[in-house]
Scaffold this motif. Sequence first.
Motif, mmCIF file in Angstrom:
data_model
loop_
_atom_site.group_PDB
_atom_site.id
_atom_site.type_symbol
_atom_site.label_atom_id
_atom_site.label_comp_id
_atom_site.label_asym_id
_atom_site.label_seq_id
_atom_site.Cartn_x
_atom_site.Cartn_y
_atom_site.Cartn_z
ATOM 1 N N LYS A 1 -8.724 -0.897 2.240
ATOM 2 C CA LYS A 1 -7.604 0.011 2.544
ATOM 3 C C LYS A 1 -7.720 0.605 3.939
ATOM 4 O O LYS A 1 -6.727 0.842 4.610
ATOM 5 C CB LYS A 1 -7.561 1.137 1.510
ATOM 6 C CG LYS A 1 -6.348 2.028 1.660
ATOM 7 C CD LYS A 1 -6.406 3.270 0.794
ATOM 8 C CE LYS A 1 -6.458 2.952 -0.663
ATOM 9 N NZ LYS A 1 -6.350 4.159 -1.499
ATOM 10 N N GLY B 1 0.802 -1.220 0.000
ATOM 11 C CA GLY B 1 0.000 0.000 0.000
ATOM 12 C C GLY B 1 0.829 1.261 0.000
ATOM 13 O O GLY B 1 0.308 2.340 -0.248
ATOM 14 N N ASP C 1 -6.078 -9.910 -2.687
ATOM 15 C CA ASP C 1 -6.003 -8.477 -2.958
ATOM 16 C C ASP C 1 -6.978 -7.798 -2.001
ATOM 17 O O ASP C 1 -8.194 -7.866 -2.181
ATOM 18 C CB ASP C 1 -6.392 -8.180 -4.403
ATOM 19 C CG ASP C 1 -6.278 -6.709 -4.760
ATOM 20 O OD1 ASP C 1 -6.094 -5.876 -3.853
ATOM 21 O OD2 ASP C 1 -6.381 -6.383 -5.956
ATOM 22 N N ARG D 1 -1.637 -1.202 -4.780
ATOM 23 C CA ARG D 1 -2.384 -2.439 -4.545
ATOM 24 C C ARG D 1 -1.888 -3.070 -3.247
ATOM 25 O O ARG D 1 -0.699 -3.169 -3.007
ATOM 26 C CB ARG D 1 -2.186 -3.393 -5.714
ATOM 27 C CG ARG D 1 -3.111 -4.569 -5.676
ATOM 28 C CD ARG D 1 -3.004 -5.393 -6.931
ATOM 29 N NE ARG D 1 -3.336 -4.633 -8.112
ATOM 30 C CZ ARG D 1 -4.538 -4.636 -8.691
ATOM 31 N NH1 ARG D 1 -5.496 -5.342 -8.189
ATOM 32 N NH2 ARG D 1 -4.763 -3.925 -9.771
ATOM 33 N N SER E 1 -7.051 -4.526 -1.386
ATOM 34 C CA SER E 1 -7.046 -3.086 -1.679
ATOM 35 C C SER E 1 -8.385 -2.442 -1.340
ATOM 36 O O SER E 1 -8.436 -1.277 -0.937
ATOM 37 C CB SER E 1 -6.716 -2.841 -3.151
ATOM 38 O OG SER E 1 -5.474 -3.386 -3.474
#
Length: 173
Positions: free
Chosen positions: A99, A78, A94, A83, A96
């Motif tokens: 976040k 990050g 993943d 990603r 992402s």
Amino acid sequence: MADPIRPIIVETTKIMETQPPPITEAIPLFTPVNLILFSMAAYLVYMRFKPTTIPTIAAPQPIVFKTFTPKTLLKHNGTDDPRILLAVKGTVFDVSAGKMFYGPGAPYNIFAGRDASRGLAKGALEDDLLTPIDKPLDTLEDLTPEEREVLQGWFDQFEGKYLVVGELVNEKS
């Protein structure tokens, strides 16, 4: 005796019978106050019915399922790469979209770009639970049955919520 109220009634009747003079002067329609009020009303109508633009979101580049090593996974934390990836039980997810949990400064940021298996199983956010980058992957053989169950719960949660983008393997010698 004379009626004291009678003169008052007569005078009131005379006053009521007299009509005020008719207004012959036109009141202007376009006064500054009217123009300001009309402008405000037109603006409010415009704001209410104006077409809305649909926001566009820049989609990240798709990731093809691939093999990661601890060193190649590390850059997806990050910070170095937008990603955010992490591994659980050898499967790379993943995260992402999460976040706020795994990004820089977030509560679970310690797991970003790393194998999070042992930390999730133990329920701890400690650096010493992460496998060092230059060491072989953690086999997790010493976990208790309760810790294995907790880890499986985390794995199931990740599998249901995030995309699987690869697998985590040891560095080839």
